[in-house]
Motif scaffolding. Structure first.
Motif, mmCIF file in Angstrom:
data_model
loop_
_atom_site.group_PDB
_atom_site.id
_atom_site.type_symbol
_atom_site.label_atom_id
_atom_site.label_comp_id
_atom_site.label_asym_id
_atom_site.label_seq_id
_atom_site.Cartn_x
_atom_site.Cartn_y
_atom_site.Cartn_z
ATOM 1 N N VAL A 179 0.843 -1.198 0.000
ATOM 2 C CA VAL A 179 0.000 0.000 0.000
ATOM 3 C C VAL A 179 0.879 1.250 0.000
ATOM 4 O O VAL A 179 0.649 2.198 -0.763
ATOM 5 N N PHE A 237 2.399 1.955 -3.423
ATOM 6 C CA PHE A 237 1.454 1.926 -4.539
ATOM 7 C C PHE A 237 1.795 2.949 -5.620
ATOM 8 O O PHE A 237 1.723 2.657 -6.820
ATOM 9 N N ASP A 238 2.175 4.150 -5.217
ATOM 10 C CA ASP A 238 2.440 5.209 -6.191
ATOM 11 C C ASP A 238 3.678 4.946 -7.037
ATOM 12 O O ASP A 238 3.923 5.664 -8.014
ATOM 13 N N LEU A 286 -10.633 3.572 -6.557
ATOM 14 C CA LEU A 286 -9.503 3.959 -7.404
ATOM 15 C C LEU A 286 -9.957 4.239 -8.831
ATOM 16 O O LEU A 286 -9.491 5.186 -9.471
ATOM 17 N N TYR A 321 -7.393 2.764 -13.701
ATOM 18 C CA TYR A 321 -7.842 1.603 -12.939
ATOM 19 C C TYR A 321 -9.223 1.112 -13.365
ATOM 20 O O TYR A 321 -9.854 0.336 -12.642
ATOM 21 N N TYR A 359 -10.051 1.329 0.576
ATOM 22 C CA TYR A 359 -9.173 2.028 -0.368
ATOM 23 C C TYR A 359 -7.772 1.420 -0.360
ATOM 24 O O TYR A 359 -7.179 1.169 -1.419
ATOM 25 N N ASN A 360 -7.255 1.163 0.828
ATOM 26 C CA ASN A 360 -5.920 0.574 0.930
ATOM 27 C C ASN A 360 -5.875 -0.826 0.336
ATOM 28 O O ASN A 360 -4.879 -1.227 -0.280
ATOM 29 N N LYS A 391 -5.606 -0.537 -3.364
ATOM 30 C CA LYS A 391 -4.222 -0.245 -3.744
ATOM 31 C C LYS A 391 -3.368 -1.512 -3.714
ATOM 32 O O LYS A 391 -2.577 -1.773 -4.632
ATOM 33 N N TRP A 423 -3.970 -3.793 -6.799
ATOM 34 C CA TRP A 423 -3.316 -3.412 -8.054
ATOM 35 C C TRP A 423 -1.803 -3.579 -7.962
ATOM 36 O O TRP A 423 -1.145 -3.899 -8.963
ATOM 37 N N TYR A 424 -1.245 -3.380 -6.781
ATOM 38 C CA TYR A 424 0.181 -3.657 -6.602
ATOM 39 C C TYR A 424 0.449 -5.135 -6.887
ATOM 40 O O TYR A 424 1.393 -5.489 -7.599
#
Length: 275
Positions: free
Chosen positions: A27, A30-31, A65, A72, A239-240, A243, A246-247
């Motif tokens: 998390v 993620f960015d 997301l 996404y 939300y986390n 994330k 997708w990671y």
């Protein structure tokens, strides 16, 4: 040069053989995911996901997301990127019992889901009451059997959600049993409980529950995205998990965050002559 390439191949093979652990660190990072690896995941992978209410937190996070960034967006249904709840015969890893999910998975992959590349099931609250034998024989052994029957499918292991029983509670012990197996056998784990246990600053909350009280505290002084509903919990928890999902998919598609972008083979080891 041949030896250098062999050494490079050995290094890459060892990376690919290691366990993949998706947790609060995922998390936090993620960015760092390059957008092309999100696109690659959507192109190259497709997922069937079996879950009930707690497991829906991941899908809610994915929706949050998607509402923020079209990167996404994803397709759904029997031919889409995500087949949500399409494995009939079971609801989650403990409903209607602790083994129905394995039969449901097998039937699905031998039938309408034969094209699926990733399978994931979540728990509801059943890890809290599980015995060591339940985890070893009903869960881990069945996962191993499915992996042997469908070697081209990636199976995602999962821990159970927090229940407030802390470091000495049965949940922590059984979750650790799952983690230890995954690490020892180079599997893929979505660590549901770990994601709930840490805030974005890395503070650990050992006695937290699935309600995620720290989420409310955090969002009282930080900007947090909202949602219409996050089952049993706070929207920031969902939300986390979106994330983290997708990671995970970027990693499964081939992204290695720790790898250098330099593709030059490693230097020759000292004292060796390359012919």
């Amino acid at each position: 040069m041949k030896l250098s390439l062999l050494l490079l191949g050995f290094f890459v093979a060892n990376i690919s053989a290691a366990a993949i652990i998706i947790d609060h660190n995922s998390v936090a990072n993620f960015d760092n995911i390059p957008s092309q690896w999100i696109e690659r995941a959507k192109t190259d992978l497709n997922l069937a996901y079996g879950h009930t209410s707690h497991g829906s937190q991941i899908v809610t996070g994915m929706t949050m997301l998607r509402n923020q960034n079209s990167l996404y967006n994803y397709t759904t249904g029997s031919s889409g990127f995500l087949c949500d709840g399409g494995m009939s015969g079971a609801y989650d890893l403990g409903n209607p019992n602790r083994t129905a999910w394995a039969t449901a998975t097998r039937n699905y992959l031998n039938g309408s889901g034969a094209n699926r590349k990733v399978i994931m099931w979540s728990w509801c609250g059943q890890v809290s009451t599980a015995t060591s034998s339940d985890i070893a024989n009903s869960y881990l052994a069945n996962m191993a059997q499915l992996e042997s029957e469908f070697p081209n499918v990636k199976f995602i292991y999962m821990t159970g959600h927090l229940d407030g029983t802390g470091e000495t509670g049965n949940l922590k012990i059984r979750n650790q049993q799952i983690r230890d197996y995954v690490i020892a056998n180079d599997k893929i784990l979505f660590d549901f409980a770990d994601i709930e246990s840490y805030n974005p600053e890395g503070t650990y909350f050992p006695n937290e529950t699935d309600a995620c009280a720290w989420c409310s505290t955090w969002c009282s002084s930080h900007a947090c995205p909202t949602c219409s509903s996050c089952a049993h919990s706070h929207c920031f928890n969902c939300y986390n998990k979106g994330k983290a999902f997708w990671y995970m998919m970027a990693v499964l598609a081939g992204w290695n965050e720790g790898a250098s972008s330099d593709t030059t083979p490693p230097a020759n080891p000292s004292g060796l002559t390359i012919r």
